[in-house]
Design a protein around this motif. Structure first.
Motif, PDB file in Angstrom:
ATOM      1  N   HIS A 150      23.986   2.370  16.319  1.00  0.00           N
ATOM      2  CA  HIS A 150      23.249   1.314  15.619  1.00  0.00           C
ATOM      3  C   HIS A 150      22.943   0.169  16.590  1.00  0.00           C
ATOM      4  CE1 HIS A 150      22.042  -1.720  12.790  1.00  0.00           C
ATOM      5  NE2 HIS A 150      23.096  -2.486  13.095  1.00  0.00           N
ATOM      6  N   LEU A 151      21.689  -0.278  16.595  1.00  0.00           N
ATOM      7  CA  LEU A 151      21.269  -1.439  17.394  1.00  0.00           C
ATOM      8  C   LEU A 151      20.470  -2.365  16.494  1.00  0.00           C
ATOM      9  CD1 LEU A 151      20.220   0.446  20.640  1.00  0.00           C
ATOM     10  CD2 LEU A 151      22.093  -1.201  20.467  1.00  0.00           C
ATOM     11  N   GLU A 152      20.852  -3.601  16.491  1.00  0.00           N
ATOM     12  CA  GLU A 152      20.218  -4.580  15.603  1.00  0.00           C
ATOM     13  C   GLU A 152      18.961  -5.152  16.240  1.00  0.00           C
ATOM     14  OE1 GLU A 152      20.224  -5.885  11.942  1.00  0.00           O
ATOM     15  OE2 GLU A 152      22.234  -5.331  12.631  1.00  0.00           O
ATOM     16  N   GLY A 153      17.863  -5.189  15.490  1.00  0.00           N
ATOM     17  CA  GLY A 153      16.657  -5.881  15.931  1.00  0.00           C
ATOM     18  C   GLY A 153      15.878  -5.153  17.001  1.00  0.00           C
ATOM     19  N   SER A 154      14.942  -5.868  17.612  1.00  0.00           N
ATOM     20  CA  SER A 154      14.094  -5.309  18.664  1.00  0.00           C
ATOM     21  C   SER A 154      14.389  -6.015  19.982  1.00  0.00           C
ATOM     22  CB  SER A 154      12.619  -5.472  18.297  1.00  0.00           C
ATOM     23  OG  SER A 154      12.297  -6.834  18.098  1.00  0.00           O
ATOM     24  N   PHE A 155      13.768  -5.511  21.059  1.00  0.00           N
ATOM     25  CA  PHE A 155      14.068  -6.012  22.404  1.00  0.00           C
ATOM     26  C   PHE A 155      12.779  -6.311  23.152  1.00  0.00           C
ATOM     27  CE2 PHE A 155      17.673  -3.642  20.966  1.00  0.00           C
ATOM     28  CZ  PHE A 155      18.769  -4.398  21.385  1.00  0.00           C
ATOM     29  N   ASP A 156      12.859  -7.358  23.977  1.00  0.00           N
ATOM     30  CA  ASP A 156      11.704  -7.764  24.776  1.00  0.00           C
ATOM     31  C   ASP A 156      11.601  -6.975  26.072  1.00  0.00           C
ATOM     32  OD1 ASP A 156      10.869 -10.236  23.145  1.00  0.00           O
ATOM     33  OD2 ASP A 156      12.999 -10.596  23.544  1.00  0.00           O
ATOM     34  N   VAL A 157      12.741  -6.556  26.601  1.00  0.00           N
ATOM     35  CA  VAL A 157      12.778  -5.797  27.857  1.00  0.00           C
ATOM     36  C   VAL A 157      13.814  -4.691  27.710  1.00  0.00           C
ATOM     37  CG1 VAL A 157      13.281  -5.879  30.326  1.00  0.00           C
ATOM     38  CG2 VAL A 157      12.116  -7.807  29.234  1.00  0.00           C
ATOM     39  N   ILE A 158      13.424  -3.469  28.072  1.00  0.00           N
ATOM     40  CA  ILE A 158      14.343  -2.327  28.095  1.00  0.00           C
ATOM     41  C   ILE A 158      14.208  -1.683  29.468  1.00  0.00           C
ATOM     42  CG2 ILE A 158      14.945  -0.112  27.059  1.00  0.00           C
ATOM     43  CD1 ILE A 158      13.662  -1.084  24.457  1.00  0.00           C
ATOM     44  N   VAL A 159      15.311  -1.582  30.189  1.00  0.00           N
ATOM     45  CA  VAL A 159      15.264  -1.047  31.554  1.00  0.00           C
ATOM     46  C   VAL A 159      16.387  -0.041  31.745  1.00  0.00           C
ATOM     47  CG1 VAL A 159      14.195  -3.082  32.594  1.00  0.00           C
ATOM     48  CG2 VAL A 159      16.687  -2.961  32.418  1.00  0.00           C
ATOM     49  N   GLY A 160      16.204   0.862  32.706  1.00  0.00           N
ATOM     50  CA  GLY A 160      17.283   1.775  33.023  1.00  0.00           C
ATOM     51  C   GLY A 160      16.849   3.053  33.683  1.00  0.00           C
ATOM     52  N   ASN A 161      17.818   3.917  33.831  1.00  0.00           N
ATOM     53  CA  ASN A 161      17.653   5.234  34.429  1.00  0.00           C
ATOM     54  C   ASN A 161      18.234   6.236  33.430  1.00  0.00           C
ATOM     55  OD1 ASN A 161      17.716   7.572  35.948  1.00  0.00           O
ATOM     56  ND2 ASN A 161      19.144   6.799  37.484  1.00  0.00           N
ATOM     57  N   PRO A 162      17.418   6.704  32.472  1.00  0.00           N
ATOM     58  CA  PRO A 162      17.959   7.569  31.414  1.00  0.00           C
ATOM     59  C   PRO A 162      18.510   8.867  31.982  1.00  0.00           C
ATOM     60  CG  PRO A 162      15.555   7.576  31.369  1.00  0.00           C
ATOM     61  CD  PRO A 162      15.963   6.512  32.339  1.00  0.00           C
ATOM     62  N   PRO A 163      19.515   9.448  31.311  1.00  0.00           N
ATOM     63  CA  PRO A 163      20.160  10.648  31.846  1.00  0.00           C
ATOM     64  C   PRO A 163      19.219  11.841  31.913  1.00  0.00           C
ATOM     65  CG  PRO A 163      20.885  10.225  29.597  1.00  0.00           C
ATOM     66  CD  PRO A 163      20.093   9.022  30.027  1.00  0.00           C
TER      67      PRO A 163
END
Length: 588
Positions: A150-163
């Motif tokens: 569960h993650l609340e709300g939305s995000f302005d920036v999403i970054v990473g190196n997905p598996p």
């Protein structure tokens, strides 16, 4: 997709699903797709997504969906604290002011705990007391499966190196749950695909998602639904092809790219995509390239190009070899495809039991009318056919019906002797009455038809002429034509121009090999034969087996009316993407 019961937490999951999540979490780094990113790549992605200290980052929300050792998370925290300090924020108020600014998710417990300790150390070094640092770390970090939590709300920036995890490494119960939630898990899609899907769903209007990831999904079949999702509601803002650049702390086989996707605000006009190729660069050059890509106007000589409408439904993205893309699109706008120019592209026969249907032509113990000479990829040597003597048993009549076993006693005896192996095939179980058919229908007339033969996986464009003597095996594609002279077409298909088309659309294999499959060959554009000047026709025919690539290219560049600069771009691209054996390099 988040379900209502996710809010109850991991403890309320079905025991079978909870066990599957635990087993995935306990895998080693290779099995769970943990590959760690170099700092220069992280810096470039943070810049491209706008997560820079000169902005009020404490008013934004950042998500890192698989933070591992903190390669993205820790630099993002440094940016956040610097921006907060610039805005006159202090350690005394940080626990309340920053509690919503960041979320990080990590499935692997040991990695989670190591990185959580580093986060607390970062915060205390900045000035928070130990209690507030621990509380803020607990607020920010979640030890769970990003695709379920569960993650609340939305995000302005999403970054990473997905598996980068293949489906066969995911426990069955968990894969079933993923498929129920994420419609982009299609065909053989790897686990990073639903990471994109959920990340995009969590983006706020104006938000940016920046991942470093394998680039296969941008072109291949399983990436189709994800490309469609992006085309429908998002914009590809930036794309950097990292082929040839050392982007990770360990060696990986997949060809990586930086992909930055924006969710436009309502009513916002769609801007073109900015692309660049990192060929010839080092990781240290990436932050500079990222700064150039975000300038109001593209700096001359930066290697950055602007391309409109990259995302178009499920169609493959033209995102590699960016320098040649404007030319490729121009050729596509004025020339017909290979098949629209009167050529046909096909694939050779698959049997499902080569050990039964294929053997020495002279030794196959069936009637002469029931076998055909077979050409295989290994028979193409030095630009010509050096036939190995193989033949294939043909179970079909010319009209496509299966030949009756009663009419051919030798054929019947041979087939019956191999009944067990033949019946085990999927095609036999699917068609019980036609159990002895090959997977693909055989068209005997193709044997006597002049054609060009092209092997599937090859380092260079290999195109060989068959005057009409052989039937092609399934690892060979063939081209016939009622309009084009095949010898002239052979010259065109061996050229750097054809390599440019194939490289733009195909996904490259391990080792850098191109795939000359039918779906990519059909993308090649050629003039109508009637529009080719007679003098040039003769020249193209004469060069059909010319070993020097520059000589071949000179004639083909004239055919396509390329300028010297365009010709140079195409020649350099072909040189870069092809793997030329040492013994052939002297003639290229």
């Amino acid at each position: 997709m988040e379900l209502l019961f996710d809010r109850l937490g991991p403890e309320q999951r079905h025991p079978e699903l909870a066990d599957a999540v635990r087993r995935l979490a306990e895998n080693n780094e290779t099995e769970r797709g943990a590959v760690f990113t170099r700092a220069e790549v992280v810096a470039a992605i943070l810049h491209l997504t706008g997560y820079t200290p000169n902005r009020p980052l404490h008013r934004l929300r950042l998500l890192e969906p698989s933070f591992g050792n903190g390669d993205f998370l820790l630099p993002a925290i440094d940016h956040l604290l610097e921006a907060y300090t610039r805005a006159a924020g202090s350690p005394a108020s940080a626990r309340d002011d920053l509690k919503a600014a960041l979320r990080g998710v990590e499935l692997h417990k040991a990695s989670f705990e190591r990185t959580a300790l580093k986060v607390r150390d970062r915060l205390t070094a900045w000035g928070l007391n130990a209690q507030d640092a621990s509380a803020l770390a607990r607020q920010w970090l979640i030890c769970d499966d990003f695709l379920l939590t569960h993650l609340e709300g939305s995000f302005d920036v999403i970054v990473g190196n997905p598996p980068y995890v293949r489906q066969e490494r995911v426990p069955a119960a968990l894969l079933s749950e993923y498929r129920r939630r994420y419609w982009t898990i299609y065909d053989r899609a790897d686990l990073y695909v639903p990471f994109f899907e959920r990340g995009l769903d969590l983006l706020a209007p104006g938000g940016m998602l920046g991942f470093i990831c394998a680039n296969r999904w941008t072109k291949n079949r399983y990436g189709g639904p994800l490309r469609e999702k992006i085309a429908r509601g998002f914009r590809l803002a930036f794309y950097i092809d990292l082929d040839g650049l050392d982007a990770f702390h360990s060696e990986v086989i997949a060809y990586p790219a930086i992909t930055v996707i924006e969710r436009p605000c309502p009513g916002e006009s769609v801007r073109p995509t900015r692309m660049a190729q990192a060929a010839g660069m080092t990781a240290e050059d990436l932050p500079r390239l990222a700064r150039a890509m975000t300038k109001p106007a593209v700096p001359p000589g930066s290697g950055v190009v602007e391309i409109a409408e990259v995302a178009n439904g499920r169609n493959p993205w033209l995102v590699g070899n960016v320098e040649a893309l404007p030319l490729l699109r121009e050729l596509e706008s004025r020339l017909p495809t290979l098949e629209d120019a009167g050529c046909k592209v096909g694939i050779g026969v698959a049997t499902g039991a080569d050990s039964v249907f294929i053997g020495d032509f002279d030794q196959l113990p069936v009637e002469e009318s029931r076998k055909l000479p077979l050409v295989m990829a290994g028979d193409l040597k030095g630009g010509r056919i050096d036939w190995s003597g193989h033949g294939i048993i043909n179970p079909f009549n010319p009209d496509g019906t299966l030949a009756s076993l009663d009419d051919y006693p030798l054929f019947r005896a041979y087939i019956e002797a191999h009944r067990s192996a033949i019946r085990r095939r999927h095609v036999a179980r699917k068609n019980p009455s036609g159990w002895y058919r090959t997977i693909d229908r055989i068209y005997p007339e193709l044997t006597g038809t002049p054609k060009l033969l092209i092997p599937d996986i090859k380092g260079t464009a290999t195109v060989v002429y068959d005057e009409g003597r052989y039937y092609p095996h399934h690892n060979l594609y063939y081209v016939t034509s009622a309009t084009w002279n095949l010898r002239a077409l052979q010259t065109v298909l061996r050229s750097s121009v054809s390599v440019m088309f194939v490289a733009a659309y195909c996904t490259r294999m391990a080792g850098g090999f191109l795939r000359f499959q039918a779906q990519y060959l059909r993308r090649i554009r050629v003039p109508q034969w009637e529009d080719v000047p007679k003098i040039l026709r003769s020249r193209l025919v004469e060069l059909a087996e010319e070993p020097n690539r520059a000589t071949v290219d000179a004639a083909v560049f004239e055919l396509y009316a390329l300028s010297p600069n365009e010709a140079d771009i195409v020649a350099r691209l072909a040189e870069r993407v092809q793997i030329v054996p040492k013994k052939e390099r002297a003639t290229t």
